[in-house]
Design a protein around this motif. Sequence first.
Motif, PDB file in Angstrom:
ATOM      1  N   ARG A 132      -0.316 -20.431  -2.776  1.00 16.63           N
ATOM      2  CA  ARG A 132       0.278 -19.955  -4.035  1.00 16.63           C
ATOM      3  C   ARG A 132      -0.754 -19.960  -5.161  1.00 16.63           C
ATOM      4  O   ARG A 132      -0.768 -19.063  -6.005  1.00 16.63           O
ATOM      5  CB  ARG A 132       1.508 -20.780  -4.383  1.00 16.63           C
ATOM      6  N   PHE A 133      -1.629 -20.972  -5.180  1.00 16.85           N
ATOM      7  CA  PHE A 133      -2.718 -20.981  -6.161  1.00 16.85           C
ATOM      8  C   PHE A 133      -3.666 -19.814  -5.890  1.00 16.85           C
ATOM      9  O   PHE A 133      -4.064 -19.104  -6.815  1.00 16.85           O
ATOM     10  CB  PHE A 133      -3.489 -22.308  -6.128  1.00 16.85           C
ATOM     11  N   ARG A 134      -4.022 -19.636  -4.635  1.00 13.52           N
ATOM     12  CA  ARG A 134      -4.947 -18.562  -4.257  1.00 13.52           C
ATOM     13  C   ARG A 134      -4.367 -17.201  -4.637  1.00 13.52           C
ATOM     14  O   ARG A 134      -5.079 -16.323  -5.112  1.00 13.52           O
ATOM     15  CB  ARG A 134      -5.251 -18.626  -2.759  1.00 13.52           C
ATOM     16  N   ALA A 135      -3.050 -17.013  -4.462  1.00 16.47           N
ATOM     17  CA  ALA A 135      -2.404 -15.752  -4.823  1.00 16.47           C
ATOM     18  C   ALA A 135      -2.503 -15.475  -6.325  1.00 16.47           C
ATOM     19  O   ALA A 135      -2.449 -14.322  -6.746  1.00 16.47           O
ATOM     20  CB  ALA A 135      -0.933 -15.764  -4.383  1.00 16.47           C
ATOM     21  N   LYS A 136      -2.659 -16.525  -7.120  1.00 14.09           N
ATOM     22  CA  LYS A 136      -2.830 -16.373  -8.568  1.00 14.09           C
ATOM     23  C   LYS A 136      -4.309 -16.319  -8.956  1.00 14.09           C
ATOM     24  O   LYS A 136      -4.635 -16.363 -10.146  1.00 14.09           O
ATOM     25  CB  LYS A 136      -2.157 -17.541  -9.297  1.00 14.09           C
ATOM     26  N   GLY A 137      -5.199 -16.280  -7.955  1.00 16.79           N
ATOM     27  CA  GLY A 137      -6.627 -16.192  -8.224  1.00 16.79           C
ATOM     28  C   GLY A 137      -7.261 -17.497  -8.662  1.00 16.79           C
ATOM     29  O   GLY A 137      -8.273 -17.488  -9.365  1.00 16.79           O
ATOM     30  N   VAL A 138      -6.687 -18.606  -8.244  1.00 17.72           N
ATOM     31  CA  VAL A 138      -7.151 -19.927  -8.666  1.00 17.72           C
ATOM     32  C   VAL A 138      -7.804 -20.657  -7.493  1.00 17.72           C
ATOM     33  O   VAL A 138      -7.225 -20.750  -6.407  1.00 17.72           O
ATOM     34  CB  VAL A 138      -5.968 -20.773  -9.199  1.00 17.72           C
ATOM     35  N   ASP A 139      -9.009 -21.179  -7.729  1.00 19.24           N
ATOM     36  CA  ASP A 139      -9.698 -22.027  -6.747  1.00 19.24           C
ATOM     37  C   ASP A 139      -9.348 -23.479  -7.025  1.00 19.24           C
ATOM     38  O   ASP A 139      -9.244 -23.890  -8.192  1.00 19.24           O
ATOM     39  CB  ASP A 139     -11.211 -21.851  -6.845  1.00 19.24           C
ATOM     40  N   LEU A 140      -9.195 -24.264  -5.972  1.00 23.92           N
ATOM     41  CA  LEU A 140      -8.802 -25.670  -6.086  1.00 23.92           C
ATOM     42  C   LEU A 140      -9.960 -26.605  -5.763  1.00 23.92           C
ATOM     43  O   LEU A 140     -10.661 -26.412  -4.765  1.00 23.92           O
ATOM     44  CB  LEU A 140      -7.640 -25.965  -5.143  1.00 23.92           C
ATOM     45  N   TYR A 141     -10.102 -27.644  -6.601  1.00 23.21           N
ATOM     46  CA  TYR A 141     -11.138 -28.657  -6.437  1.00 23.21           C
ATOM     47  C   TYR A 141     -10.510 -30.037  -6.588  1.00 23.21           C
ATOM     48  O   TYR A 141      -9.787 -30.287  -7.550  1.00 23.21           O
ATOM     49  CB  TYR A 141     -12.233 -28.503  -7.493  1.00 23.21           C
ATOM     50  N   CYS A 142     -10.807 -30.923  -5.653  1.00 20.33           N
ATOM     51  CA  CYS A 142     -10.351 -32.307  -5.717  1.00 20.33           C
ATOM     52  C   CYS A 142     -11.553 -33.185  -6.041  1.00 20.33           C
ATOM     53  O   CYS A 142     -12.542 -33.195  -5.307  1.00 20.33           O
ATOM     54  CB  CYS A 142      -9.729 -32.727  -4.384  1.00 20.33           C
ATOM     55  N   LEU A 143     -11.468 -33.934  -7.131  1.00 22.17           N
ATOM     56  CA  LEU A 143     -12.549 -34.778  -7.622  1.00 22.17           C
ATOM     57  C   LEU A 143     -12.233 -36.246  -7.383  1.00 22.17           C
ATOM     58  O   LEU A 143     -11.125 -36.695  -7.664  1.00 22.17           O
ATOM     59  CB  LEU A 143     -12.730 -34.536  -9.127  1.00 22.17           C
TER      60      LEU A 143
END
Length: 156
Positions: free
Chosen positions: A62-73
């Motif tokens: 769902r994040f990817r469909a909104k063009g968002v990359d995910l990062y866990c810090l």
Amino acid sequence: MIKIGDQLPEQSFTFITDAGKSSADSTALFGGKKVVIFAVPGAFTPTCSNAHLPGFVALADRFRAKGVDLYCLSVNDAFVMRAWQQAQNAGAITMLADGNGAFTQALGLAKDTGDFGGLRAQRFALVAENGVVTALQVEAPGKFEVSSADAMLALV
């Protein structure tokens, strides 16, 4: 503490992948993109492993469909972050190992847990566009509410 409108600090990160060890800086990672960076106090810890990371894994498409990359810090080394990524089937999320806590400290979101684990990240999540913070959600001590995957999905 970093705030909305601020540029993310410059930092180099090390990654362990199937291809081996590599590195990238924050400009290459976050520049020209919309990203969510969510921070956990430690890999393999209860809330982080049972709720925080799994929530983002479940909603990654769902994040990817909104063009968002995910990062866990996390203030852990790259080998620990890779092992945690594999254990959690989190291949859709880039794991940011902040081994010495420099990035977390530059954000102003570090905490000292003393003998329990030393320097760690507070639990938080932020949205950045082209490296500029557009949303910031910092959890109250001991809480897990405003930085969840559901909460962040509503902000992107």
